[in-house]
Design an enzyme around this catalytic site. Structure first.
Site, PDB file in Angstrom:
ATOM      1  N   CYS A   1       0.867  -1.177   0.000  1.00  0.00           N
ATOM      2  CA  CYS A   1       0.000   0.000   0.000  1.00  0.00           C
ATOM      3  C   CYS A   1       0.905   1.229   0.000  1.00  0.00           C
ATOM      4  O   CYS A   1       2.117   1.109   0.118  1.00  0.00           O
ATOM      5  CB  CYS A   1      -1.013   0.000   1.143  1.00  0.00           C
ATOM      6  SG  CYS A   1      -0.369   0.136   2.789  1.00  0.00           S
TER       7      CYS A   1
ATOM      8  N   CYS B   1      -5.388   0.892  -3.133  1.00  0.00           N
ATOM      9  CA  CYS B   1      -4.995   2.301  -3.049  1.00  0.00           C
ATOM     10  C   CYS B   1      -4.418   2.800  -4.362  1.00  0.00           C
ATOM     11  O   CYS B   1      -3.761   3.836  -4.399  1.00  0.00           O
ATOM     12  CB  CYS B   1      -4.012   2.501  -1.893  1.00  0.00           C
ATOM     13  SG  CYS B   1      -2.723   1.262  -1.790  1.00  0.00           S
TER      14      CYS B   1
ATOM     15  N   CYS C   1       2.608  -0.905  -9.154  1.00  0.00           N
ATOM     16  CA  CYS C   1       3.461  -1.989  -8.694  1.00  0.00           C
ATOM     17  C   CYS C   1       4.182  -2.572  -9.901  1.00  0.00           C
ATOM     18  O   CYS C   1       3.551  -2.768 -10.942  1.00  0.00           O
ATOM     19  CB  CYS C   1       2.581  -3.042  -8.022  1.00  0.00           C
ATOM     20  SG  CYS C   1       3.493  -4.270  -7.118  1.00  0.00           S
TER      21      CYS C   1
END
Length: 134
Positions: free
Chosen positions: A12, A86, A90
């Site tokens: 996150c 969120c 990535c």
């Protein structure tokens, strides 16, 4: 999955609430059967104290954990990468299992608002453990 024990990375933005609670639950419920990591793209200075309190109510101590920066190496070393709803960017590596858990952010919330988030995370962790065991 690899022949060794599976590894899970929780991601996150601040690595201070949701990802830390998820990592705490996975360590607690899976023991040493699963390698656990957590990280954030912009780690906070410390873990959310309300998240710590919510986990303490479950008998899980996450006070020793520190927010960590997300690295491509952490993603590459993990079998499962779980983002916490969120919108965190990535790194993507083929062959990894990616999941996005849409969870409310506990930042700035009181304990009464964080408990349902914590309980949602626990249910998801139990499902994750079952899926990795099969």
């Amino acid at each position: 999955m690899t022949d060794t024990k599976p590894s899970v990375l929780f991601v996150c933005i601040h690595n201070a609430g949701r990802s830390q609670m998820a990592a705490g639950y996975l360590r607690h419920l899976a023991g040493d059967r699963i390698e656990v990591r957590s990280a954030g793209s912009m780690p906070a200075d410390q873990i959310n104290p309300i998240a710590v309190e919510a986990m303490r109510e479950e008998g899980i101590d996450i006070t020793a954990e520190q927010p960590k920066v997300l690295t491509p190496e952490a993603v590459q070393a993990s079998d499962v990468v779980i983002t916490m709803g969120c919108g965190d960017a990535c790194p993507f590596y083929p062959g990894k299992r990616y999941e996005d858990w849409k969870l409310d952010d506990p930042a700035g919330q009181g304990i009464d608002a964080v408990r349902p988030i914590r309980d949602d995370i626990r249910a998801r962790i139990e499902g994750l453990i079952a899926s990795l065991a099969s």
